[in-house]
Motif scaffolding. Structure first.
Motif, PDB file in Angstrom:
ATOM      1  N   THR A 178       0.814  -1.216   0.000  1.00  0.00           N
ATOM      2  CA  THR A 178       0.000   0.000   0.000  1.00  0.00           C
ATOM      3  C   THR A 178       0.846   1.264   0.000  1.00  0.00           C
ATOM      4  O   THR A 178       0.298   2.364  -0.014  1.00  0.00           O
ATOM      5  CB  THR A 178      -0.940   0.019   1.222  1.00  0.00           C
ATOM      6  N   THR A 179       2.166   1.127  -0.016  1.00  0.00           N
ATOM      7  CA  THR A 179       3.043   2.294   0.056  1.00  0.00           C
ATOM      8  C   THR A 179       3.275   2.902  -1.325  1.00  0.00           C
ATOM      9  O   THR A 179       3.106   2.244  -2.361  1.00  0.00           O
ATOM     10  CB  THR A 179       4.405   1.917   0.661  1.00  0.00           C
ATOM     11  N   ALA A 180       3.687   4.159  -1.340  1.00  0.00           N
ATOM     12  CA  ALA A 180       4.023   4.832  -2.594  1.00  0.00           C
ATOM     13  C   ALA A 180       5.228   4.176  -3.253  1.00  0.00           C
ATOM     14  O   ALA A 180       5.293   4.068  -4.481  1.00  0.00           O
ATOM     15  CB  ALA A 180       4.306   6.308  -2.334  1.00  0.00           C
ATOM     16  N   ALA A 181       6.179   3.719  -2.444  1.00  0.00           N
ATOM     17  CA  ALA A 181       7.383   3.083  -2.993  1.00  0.00           C
ATOM     18  C   ALA A 181       7.025   1.824  -3.770  1.00  0.00           C
ATOM     19  O   ALA A 181       7.582   1.564  -4.845  1.00  0.00           O
ATOM     20  CB  ALA A 181       8.358   2.750  -1.864  1.00  0.00           C
ATOM     21  N   PHE A 182       6.090   1.025  -3.237  1.00  0.00           N
ATOM     22  CA  PHE A 182       5.676  -0.185  -3.951  1.00  0.00           C
ATOM     23  C   PHE A 182       4.975   0.188  -5.253  1.00  0.00           C
ATOM     24  O   PHE A 182       5.232  -0.407  -6.303  1.00  0.00           O
ATOM     25  CB  PHE A 182       4.741  -1.023  -3.078  1.00  0.00           C
ATOM     26  N   ARG A 183       4.114   1.167  -5.190  1.00  0.00           N
ATOM     27  CA  ARG A 183       3.381   1.585  -6.389  1.00  0.00           C
ATOM     28  C   ARG A 183       4.336   2.083  -7.475  1.00  0.00           C
ATOM     29  O   ARG A 183       4.225   1.686  -8.643  1.00  0.00           O
ATOM     30  CB  ARG A 183       2.374   2.680  -6.028  1.00  0.00           C
ATOM     31  N   LEU A 233       3.825   9.775  -3.422  1.00  0.00           N
ATOM     32  CA  LEU A 233       2.756   9.186  -4.219  1.00  0.00           C
ATOM     33  C   LEU A 233       2.483  10.034  -5.450  1.00  0.00           C
ATOM     34  O   LEU A 233       2.468  11.257  -5.394  1.00  0.00           O
ATOM     35  CB  LEU A 233       1.489   9.057  -3.378  1.00  0.00           C
ATOM     36  N   THR A 234       2.244   9.374  -6.587  1.00  0.00           N
ATOM     37  CA  THR A 234       1.830  10.047  -7.809  1.00  0.00           C
ATOM     38  C   THR A 234       0.493   9.487  -8.259  1.00  0.00           C
ATOM     39  O   THR A 234       0.209   8.306  -8.063  1.00  0.00           O
ATOM     40  CB  THR A 234       2.871   9.866  -8.929  1.00  0.00           C
ATOM     41  N   ASN A 235      -0.329  10.345  -8.854  1.00  0.00           N
ATOM     42  CA  ASN A 235      -1.634   9.882  -9.317  1.00  0.00           C
ATOM     43  C   ASN A 235      -1.609   9.431 -10.770  1.00  0.00           C
ATOM     44  O   ASN A 235      -2.656   9.162 -11.365  1.00  0.00           O
ATOM     45  CB  ASN A 235      -2.680  10.987  -9.148  1.00  0.00           C
ATOM     46  N   LYS A 236      -0.422   9.323 -11.353  1.00  0.00           N
ATOM     47  CA  LYS A 236      -0.317   8.839 -12.731  1.00  0.00           C
ATOM     48  C   LYS A 236      -0.457   7.321 -12.762  1.00  0.00           C
ATOM     49  O   LYS A 236      -0.022   6.624 -11.859  1.00  0.00           O
ATOM     50  CB  LYS A 236       1.020   9.262 -13.348  1.00  0.00           C
ATOM     51  N   ALA A 237      -1.056   6.819 -13.809  1.00  0.00           N
ATOM     52  CA  ALA A 237      -1.403   5.401 -13.889  1.00  0.00           C
ATOM     53  C   ALA A 237      -0.172   4.507 -13.980  1.00  0.00           C
ATOM     54  O   ALA A 237       0.768   4.788 -14.723  1.00  0.00           O
ATOM     55  CB  ALA A 237      -2.300   5.155 -15.096  1.00  0.00           C
ATOM     56  N   VAL A 238      -0.182   3.434 -13.195  1.00  0.00           N
ATOM     57  CA  VAL A 238       0.801   2.359 -13.322  1.00  0.00           C
ATOM     58  C   VAL A 238       0.077   1.155 -13.919  1.00  0.00           C
ATOM     59  O   VAL A 238      -1.134   1.183 -14.146  1.00  0.00           O
ATOM     60  CB  VAL A 238       1.445   2.004 -11.966  1.00  0.00           C
ATOM     61  N   CYS A 239       0.822   0.084 -14.150  1.00  0.00           N
ATOM     62  CA  CYS A 239       0.269  -1.068 -14.871  1.00  0.00           C
ATOM     63  C   CYS A 239      -1.055  -1.545 -14.289  1.00  0.00           C
ATOM     64  O   CYS A 239      -2.035  -1.760 -15.012  1.00  0.00           O
ATOM     65  CB  CYS A 239       1.267  -2.229 -14.864  1.00  0.00           C
ATOM     66  N   TYR A 240      -1.105  -1.731 -12.965  1.00  0.00           N
ATOM     67  CA  TYR A 240      -2.283  -2.362 -12.382  1.00  0.00           C
ATOM     68  C   TYR A 240      -3.491  -1.441 -12.309  1.00  0.00           C
ATOM     69  O   TYR A 240      -4.596  -1.887 -12.022  1.00  0.00           O
ATOM     70  CB  TYR A 240      -1.971  -2.975 -11.019  1.00  0.00           C
ATOM     71  N   ASP A 241      -3.308  -0.131 -12.573  1.00  0.00           N
ATOM     72  CA  ASP A 241      -4.467   0.756 -12.627  1.00  0.00           C
ATOM     73  C   ASP A 241      -5.333   0.447 -13.845  1.00  0.00           C
ATOM     74  O   ASP A 241      -6.549   0.638 -13.811  1.00  0.00           O
ATOM     75  CB  ASP A 241      -4.017   2.221 -12.684  1.00  0.00           C
ATOM     76  N   CYS A 242      -4.705  -0.012 -14.906  1.00  0.00           N
ATOM     77  CA  CYS A 242      -5.445  -0.332 -16.130  1.00  0.00           C
ATOM     78  C   CYS A 242      -5.759  -1.827 -16.235  1.00  0.00           C
ATOM     79  O   CYS A 242      -6.855  -2.207 -16.653  1.00  0.00           O
ATOM     80  CB  CYS A 242      -4.643   0.090 -17.363  1.00  0.00           C
ATOM     81  N   HIS A 243      -4.797  -2.663 -15.855  1.00  0.00           N
ATOM     82  CA  HIS A 243      -4.942  -4.107 -16.072  1.00  0.00           C
ATOM     83  C   HIS A 243      -5.530  -4.843 -14.875  1.00  0.00           C
ATOM     84  O   HIS A 243      -5.931  -6.002 -15.007  1.00  0.00           O
ATOM     85  CB  HIS A 243      -3.576  -4.716 -16.425  1.00  0.00           C
ATOM     86  N   GLY A 244      -5.574  -4.202 -13.720  1.00  0.00           N
ATOM     87  CA  GLY A 244      -6.020  -4.880 -12.516  1.00  0.00           C
ATOM     88  C   GLY A 244      -4.840  -5.356 -11.695  1.00  0.00           C
ATOM     89  O   GLY A 244      -3.692  -5.347 -12.152  1.00  0.00           O
TER      90      GLY A 244
END
Length: 371
Positions: A178-183, A233-244
């Motif tokens: 749940t951390t920004a670093a993981f995201r 934290l950034t609100n830009k999309a990473v892989c799982y934001d689109c793919h799940g």
């Protein structure tokens, strides 16, 4: 303890199973260990009275026993999210922390089989079992994962190419997802498999996922955050934001697959609520345009790759030609100035001087007297 179905009652009324199947223990990875190497408080019979009140207390009491042989793994777990939660066991602000897994929750000490072959590769049976082990605590996530393209690949086909829980989260070094670093670093997790041509070519999946993602606005921003401010934290999309995350399905799945335009629009609208039906048309599905994939984009791009250097190159040639002409002219005039004007006729013959002038009113050799 070889007698089956033996148990003792703990002080709070829970029953603790004390039977050990001799055959299963003999085939386990611990078969060469003596019982007292783990049960260090037992030296003789009758055994000393146990003070633990619940089965969980009893299990926690033996956590240190694993450290004797597995110190590296023990240290890793201590620093992981599981170890962090266990350290807070009994804290009223974290009522669930006491239920974080110990070694024995994942590895039954009396039945644990080897997890790797002689070459150090993870055994197929272990990969198949891993999601089932995690499901003991994370059943809601497991129910989502088991039907995904990754989960079904392992649980139904035992496919070594698809991601299991530990491929993304680690084994003993599990961090807080749940951390920004993981995201911010999650794109590298996905890239570990999805840029591997040896795996992706089997399924006709593009390996340009990382390059095409990093090249666009989303990926460029996330990459900068990962390198300069990994904990921000950034609100830009990473892989799982689109793919799940755990419920990732094939791209052609009619319900959620992103190659279906309507599904892609739904994914875009999570961040772009005003996106219209044509919004996803600009997306090239992680493919670099080619004569086979998005040929119109490819040939337009090729046209401009030729046009722009040609136009700029022509402009450079014109400018350089003009500079060269002006340089030659200035040198010529400078040469004439140094020689002087004493032999003007000869000089004009060599190209120096302003050249002959004619009077518009003179028609002969004489002059007219206006008197």
């Amino acid at each position: 303890h070889a007698v089956p179905d033996q148990s003792i009652e703990l002080s709070e009324g829970e029953m603790l199973d004390i039977s050990v199947d001799p055959e299963m223990f003999a085939s386990s990875t611990h078969f060469e260990l003596a019982c007292t190497q783990c049960h260090t408080t037992i030296k003789a019979f009758p055994h000393p009275q146990r003070t633990e009140e619940t089965r969980r207390d009893y299990q926690l009491a033996f956590t240190e026993s694993c450290k004797t042989c597995h110190e590296e793994q023990y240290t890793q777990v201590t620093d992981s999210i599981h170890g962090e939660k266990l350290s807070l066991a009994g804290d009223p602000t974290c009522p669930d922390c006491g239920y974080a897994p110990t070694c024995a929750d994942c590895h039954d000490p009396h039945t644990q089989h080897p997890v790797r072959d002689a070459s150090g590769n993870l055994l197929a049976a272990v990969r198949h079992q891993t999601p089932l082990t995690c499901a003991k605590c994370h059943n809601t996530i497991f129910e989502e994962y088991k039907n995904s393209v990754h989960g079904s690949g392992i649980l139904e086909e035992n496919n070594p190419d698809v991601a299991s829980c530990t491929d993304c989260h680690g084994v003993h070094t599990i961090g807080d997802p749940t951390t920004a670093a993981f995201r911010n670093s999650s794109i590298q997790l996905c890239a570990n498999c999805h840029t591997d041509a040896a795996i992706m070519d089997k399924y006709g999946i593009s390996t340009n996922v990382l390059n095409t993602y990093v090249a666009d606005f989303h990926g460029t921003t996330v990459t900068l955050f990962e390198r300069q401010n990994p904990d921000e934290l950034t609100n830009k999309a990473v892989c799982y934001d689109c793919h799940g995350i755990h419920g990732i399905y094939a791209v052609d799945d009619p319900q959620t697959g992103l190659s279906v335009k309507q599904n892609m629009l739904v994914a875009c609208q999570r961040c772009h609520p005003d996106a219209t039906e044509n919004f996803p048309d600009s997306w090239l599905s992680h493919y670099i345009p080619s004569p086979d994939k998005y040929p119109l984009v490819y040939y337009v791009e090729l046209f401009y790759k030729i046009l722009i250097p040609t136009v700029l190159g022509g402009m450079v040639v014109i400018v350089l030609s003009d500079v060269a002409k002006r340089t030659v002219f200035r040198k010529s005039r400078s040469s004439c100035s140094r020689r002087g004007r004493s032999a003007s006729t000869a000089a004009r013959g060599r190209g120096c001087g302003p050249g002959p002038r004619r009077s518009g009113r003179s028609t002969g050799t004489g002059s007219m007297n206006p008197s």
